[in-house]
Design a protein around this motif. Structure first.
Motif, short mmCIF file in Angstrom:
data_model
loop_
_atom_site.label_atom_id
_atom_site.label_comp_id
_atom_site.label_asym_id
_atom_site.label_seq_id
_atom_site.Cartn_x
_atom_site.Cartn_y
_atom_site.Cartn_z
N HIS A 114 41.93 31.77 49.89
CA HIS A 114 41.31 32.73 50.89
C HIS A 114 40.73 33.58 49.85
CE1 HIS A 114 43.51 30.60 54.07
NE2 HIS A 114 45.08 30.48 52.89
N LEU A 115 41.33 34.68 49.08
CA LEU A 115 40.82 35.20 47.76
C LEU A 115 39.69 35.18 47.81
CD1 LEU A 115 40.11 38.26 46.88
CD2 LEU A 115 40.67 37.81 45.01
N ALA A 116 39.34 33.94 47.45
CA ALA A 116 38.20 33.53 46.68
C ALA A 116 36.87 33.15 47.82
CB ALA A 116 38.07 32.38 45.94
N VAL A 117 37.13 32.72 48.69
CA VAL A 117 36.69 32.78 50.35
C VAL A 117 35.92 34.01 50.64
CG1 VAL A 117 36.35 31.84 52.39
CG2 VAL A 117 37.24 30.41 50.73
N CYS A 118 36.49 34.66 50.55
CA CYS A 118 37.04 36.31 50.41
C CYS A 118 35.49 36.99 49.51
CB CYS A 118 37.67 37.52 51.28
SG CYS A 118 39.17 36.60 52.74
N ILE A 119 35.56 36.58 48.91
CA ILE A 119 34.38 37.34 48.02
C ILE A 119 33.41 36.50 48.04
CG2 ILE A 119 34.27 37.31 45.28
CD1 ILE A 119 37.25 37.42 45.33
N SER A 120 32.81 35.42 48.13
CA SER A 120 32.01 34.74 49.19
C SER A 120 31.80 35.58 49.43
CB SER A 120 32.04 33.35 48.31
OG SER A 120 31.01 32.36 48.88
N ALA A 121 32.03 35.51 50.53
CA ALA A 121 31.87 35.89 52.48
C ALA A 121 31.16 37.20 51.88
CB ALA A 121 33.01 35.30 53.46
N LEU A 138 29.83 38.44 46.96
CA LEU A 138 30.17 38.76 45.66
C LEU A 138 30.43 38.06 44.89
CD1 LEU A 138 32.26 41.99 47.01
CD2 LEU A 138 30.14 42.39 45.91
N SER A 139 30.33 38.10 43.78
CA SER A 139 30.51 37.05 41.91
C SER A 139 31.81 37.53 42.09
CB SER A 139 29.56 37.25 41.13
OG SER A 139 29.94 38.65 40.57
N ARG A 140 32.26 37.32 41.53
CA ARG A 140 33.93 37.74 41.25
C ARG A 140 33.96 37.93 40.01
NH1 ARG A 140 37.04 30.71 40.42
NH2 ARG A 140 36.49 30.69 42.55
N GLU A 141 32.60 38.28 39.34
CA GLU A 141 32.88 39.65 37.91
C GLU A 141 32.38 41.00 39.18
OE1 GLU A 141 31.63 36.44 38.07
OE2 GLU A 141 32.67 35.64 35.97
N ASN A 142 31.45 40.64 40.19
CA ASN A 142 31.49 42.15 41.12
C ASN A 142 33.02 42.41 42.01
OD1 ASN A 142 28.46 42.13 39.98
ND2 ASN A 142 27.57 41.19 41.73
N PHE A 143 33.49 41.13 41.65
CA PHE A 143 34.80 41.95 43.27
C PHE A 143 35.41 42.21 42.08
CE2 PHE A 143 38.65 41.47 43.93
CZ PHE A 143 38.96 41.76 45.12
N ALA A 144 35.63 42.14 40.81
CA ALA A 144 36.98 42.76 39.57
C ALA A 144 36.02 44.06 39.64
CB ALA A 144 36.75 41.84 38.69
N ARG A 145 34.73 44.44 39.62
CA ARG A 145 34.60 45.17 38.97
C ARG A 145 34.54 46.40 39.80
NH1 ARG A 145 30.78 43.11 35.65
NH2 ARG A 145 29.76 43.39 37.81
N LEU A 146 34.26 46.15 41.26
CA LEU A 146 34.24 46.80 42.30
C LEU A 146 36.00 47.11 43.40
CD1 LEU A 146 33.29 47.70 45.20
CD2 LEU A 146 33.44 45.62 46.02
N ALA A 147 36.67 46.57 42.80
CA ALA A 147 37.47 46.45 42.82
C ALA A 147 39.10 46.78 42.02
CB ALA A 147 38.43 44.74 43.48
N PRO A 160 41.27 43.43 36.38
CA PRO A 160 40.58 43.15 35.95
C PRO A 160 39.88 41.56 35.99
CG PRO A 160 42.61 43.73 34.44
CD PRO A 160 42.30 43.57 36.03
N VAL A 161 38.77 40.51 35.81
CA VAL A 161 37.95 39.67 36.11
C VAL A 161 38.97 38.86 35.88
CG1 VAL A 161 37.17 39.23 34.08
CG2 VAL A 161 36.08 38.06 36.66
N GLU A 162 40.32 38.74 34.59
CA GLU A 162 41.01 37.23 34.19
C GLU A 162 42.07 37.59 35.40
OE1 GLU A 162 39.29 39.16 30.62
OE2 GLU A 162 39.98 40.28 32.10
N THR A 163 42.81 38.07 35.99
CA THR A 163 43.30 38.42 36.72
C THR A 163 43.12 37.86 37.72
OG1 THR A 163 44.50 40.77 35.91
CG2 THR A 163 45.04 39.83 38.10
N ILE A 164 41.63 38.48 38.39
CA ILE A 164 41.42 37.48 39.66
C ILE A 164 41.10 36.45 40.15
CG2 ILE A 164 38.89 37.41 40.68
CD1 ILE A 164 40.64 40.04 41.37
#
Length: 88
Positions: A19-26, A29-38, A41-45
């Motif tokens: 669900h998180l992946a879908v929300c990030i995409s919606a 954001l890229s996963r990297e951009n979301f990780a930075r914003l939140a 660590p991108v590894e945790t995401i």
């Protein structure tokens, strides 16, 4: 009055990370951009999305601050996921 036969109670659940992946995409954001914003660590995401890491209270609050999604949602999804994993 509704009987239990009228209630939809699926015997499957999707890990909250999906669900998180879908929300990030919606949110565009890229996963990297979301990780930075939140400030996670991108590894945790990646581990959350891959179903290898739970969404903790701290992470849920960071998701709320960056995407506006209430933390309760993640705990409900995670609870359903764990409950069904134990039943198999």
């Amino acid at each position: 009055m509704h009987s239990t036969a009228d209630q939809w109670n699926p015997h499957w659940a999707v890990h909250p990370g999906e669900h998180l992946a879908v929300c990030i995409s919606a949110h565009g954001l890229s996963r990297e951009n979301f990780a930075r914003l939140a400030e996670i660590p991108v590894e945790t995401i990646e581990a959350i999305i891959g179903g290898q890491h739970p969404i903790t209270l701290d992470i849920a609050v960071r998701i709320e601050h960056s995407l506006g999604i209430m933390p309760d949602l993640w705990f409900i999804l995670q609870s359903k996921w764990h409950r069904l994993q134990k039943s198999f």
